[in-house]
Design a protein around this motif. Structure first.
Motif, short mmCIF file in Angstrom:
data_model
loop_
_atom_site.label_atom_id
_atom_site.label_comp_id
_atom_site.label_asym_id
_atom_site.label_seq_id
_atom_site.Cartn_x
_atom_site.Cartn_y
_atom_site.Cartn_z
N VAL A 1 -12.25 -2.93 -3.86
CA VAL A 1 -11.84 -3.83 -4.94
C VAL A 1 -13.05 -3.94 -6.04
N SER B 1 -8.96 -4.07 6.51
CA SER B 1 -9.61 -2.57 6.71
C SER B 1 -8.55 -1.92 7.44
N THR C 1 -13.61 -1.01 3.54
CA THR C 1 -12.76 -2.06 3.74
C THR C 1 -12.25 -2.51 2.21
N MET C 2 -11.43 -3.48 2.31
CA MET C 2 -11.27 -3.94 0.83
C MET C 2 -12.37 -4.38 0.16
N ILE D 1 -1.08 -5.65 -1.66
CA ILE D 1 -2.51 -5.59 -2.00
C ILE D 1 -3.10 -6.65 -2.10
N ARG E 1 -9.43 -9.63 3.13
CA ARG E 1 -10.63 -8.60 3.41
C ARG E 1 -10.28 -7.62 4.37
N LEU F 1 -8.67 -1.54 -8.27
CA LEU F 1 -9.04 -0.77 -7.07
C LEU F 1 -9.73 0.73 -7.11
N VAL G 1 -12.38 -11.79 -2.84
CA VAL G 1 -11.96 -10.95 -1.69
C VAL G 1 -12.28 -11.58 -0.30
N ARG H 1 0.93 -1.46 0.07
CA ARG H 1 0.13 0.18 0.08
C ARG H 1 0.83 1.38 0.12
N MET I 1 -3.89 -7.74 1.32
CA MET I 1 -4.99 -7.26 2.01
C MET I 1 -6.28 -7.72 1.35
N ALA I 2 -6.39 -8.12 -0.20
CA ALA I 2 -7.73 -8.39 -0.66
C ALA I 2 -7.82 -9.93 -0.15
N ILE J 1 -7.13 2.10 2.15
CA ILE J 1 -7.09 1.40 3.17
C ILE J 1 -5.95 1.19 3.74
#
Length: 467
Positions: free
Chosen positions: A174, A160, A169-170, A151, A158, A221, A207, A127, A154-155, A143
């Motif tokens: 996404v 945040s 949140t993700m 990334i 899920r 994103l 996700v 990020r 994070m996806a 996020i």
């Protein structure tokens, strides 16, 4: 969370060695089998034991990923995606061995569509790297889970974080992913359109799947505009309940707060010592507002009135970037500050999330449980969306200590579920929360298992997680 949930499962070392030989012949030093590499890709931030993969593959393209998955599928060898390793529930462990796919070299920005406020990136970009790339566009990726996570990771969990109360949140940002499925082919789950009613929402399926349904190879994103003005500040409260009530009132009044973080007295004490702050050692709210100069001033004044009504101290706020960054750096270092309370103890972070109206109840009952058990566990939370975390510190060599901590975390999850909440707001299930996900979702777990079986019939994608 329980050690018994991470016991080593059946391995097939002969099949793994066959796959490693195939990959080495084609990809040479992209494949690493040294113990140091394998250990780095199985670490956990809890007392859960690390379970090493048989090899680590450093992917550089989607074609690389497809080749690995095809080889693994042919020999029924597990595939474990690895971003930066910042997950907290054993998601990167390899209980059946297999191939860990490291995405650190797949860290490119593939497209930025500034007019549409979106971008497409490879899963290994972090990020912070993405926001550095976007800086000149006037856009940012909002996020912020605290850690400089990838990334793709994070996806997959899920994730945040501190900005979730305003930016979501993700699952909210996404738009689409591409993913390699069990047949070794790459699919695209959606377009860049902001809405669609064309079939199942496959994006949301991937996700939060924690790598159990396929391997993500790109993520599209939503982005946000960098705010004209950012202001932040703090207010101290006599009790956690007073602080929680201030949060509830702020959200219910519709004040568009960007971040509203809760620290209990013990966490404030830890942050003071670790980050050189001097806040009163009582519950603290740390807030941030985004918008125009007039808007952030008005929002800050509105919160000051709420804080006063709830018995809080004067809300001291600033738009000075250096002062604000110092506060948020201390917040992001809360984990390490907590660990410094007892450097010789082990620690693990756990979280729950409840409807905002039940936040004060859940925190109050949890604090009573902590006191009754004699546990050392500072509380910090993304209070604006009802999510809070505990860093549980314990002596792993003390007889019965781990069992006591495990029982406490189960009660915490059950308490949140009983209040209409969830056993994990953003850490995911992994290995650590498998035993409570059924209590939360009931018969829906059977449907999740059916989806897993349909998409991954040989159970090669991150086995031993979620179920």
């Amino acid at each position: 969370m329980a050690i018994e949930d991470v016991t080593t499962r059946l391995r097939n070392p002969e099949a793994a060695q066959t796959v490693i030989a195939i990959l080495k012949q084609r990809f040479a030093d992209k494949v690493q089998t040294g113990e140091a590499f394998r250990a780095q890709h199985a670490h956990t931030t809890t007392y859960l034991p690390a379970q090493l993969p048989d090899a680590v593959f450093f992917a550089e393209s989607a074609e690389d990923v497809k080749a690995v998955v095809k080889a693994c599928a042919a020999h029924k060898v597990p595939v474990i995606p690895f971003g930066t390793g910042s997950s907290l529930e054993g998601q990167v462990n390899a209980p059946e061995g297999g191939i860990s796919i490291d995405f650190s070299r797949m860290n490119r920005v593939l497209a930025v569509n500034a007019e549409d406020l979106d971008c497409t990136v490879e899963p290994g970009i972090t990020r912070e790297e993405l926001n550095a790339y976007l800086r000149d566009t006037g856009l940012f990726f909002p996020i912020d889970p605290g850690a400089n996570a990838s990334i793709g990771g994070m996806a997959s969990t899920r994730a945040s974080g501190t900005n979730a109360v305003r930016y979501g949140t993700m699952k909210d940002v996404v738009l689409a992913v591409t993913a390699v499925t069990a047949d070794g082919e790459e699919i695209t789950t959606a377009s860049r359109a902001r809405k669609s009613s064309a079939g199942y929402d496959l994006t949301r399926l991937f996700v939060g799947a924690e790598g159990t349904l396929g391997v993500i190879t790109s993520v599209t994103l939503k982005l946000a505009g960098i705010p004209e003005k950012i202001a932040g500040g703090v207010s101290s409260f006599a009790t956690l309940e007073d602080a929680c009530n201030a949060v509830i009132m702020t959200i219910q009044m519709g004040i568009p707060v960007a971040r509203i973080e809760l620290l209990d007295a013990l966490q404030v004490k830890a942050c003071n010592a670790y980050s050189g702050l001097d806040f009163p050692e009582t519950p603290l709210l740390l807030l941030e507002f985004h918008g125009s100069e007039q808007a952030v001033a008005m929002q800050s004044e509105q919160f000051a009135e709420i804080a006063a009504e709830c018995g809080g101290s004067e809300f001291v706020w600033t738009a000075n970037a250096e002062e604000r960054n110092r506060l948020w750096k201390a917040r992001h270092n809360a984990y390490w500050a907590g660990r410094a309370l007892k450097p010789d103890y082990e620690g693990f972070s756990t979280d729950v999330c409840v409807p905002i109206s039940r936040l004060a109840d859940c925190v109050r009952e949890t604090q009573a449980d902590i006191a009754a058990e004699g546990i050392l566990a500072p509380v910090v939370g993304h209070a604006g969306d009802g999510n809070f975390h505990l860093l549980v510190l314990f002596d792993k060599d003390k007889p019965g200590e781990i069992e006591k901590i495990e029982a406490f975390t189960v009660r915490l999850a059950e308490r949140a579920i009983a209040m209409g909440g969830t056993s994990t707001g953003e850490h995911g299930v992994g290995q650590g929360k498998k035993r409570v996900v059924g209590k939360e979702l009931g018969s829906a777990v059977a449907m999740m298992r059916a989806i897993k079986q349909a998409l991954d019939p040989d159970n090669i994608f991150n086995p031993g997680k979620i179920f």
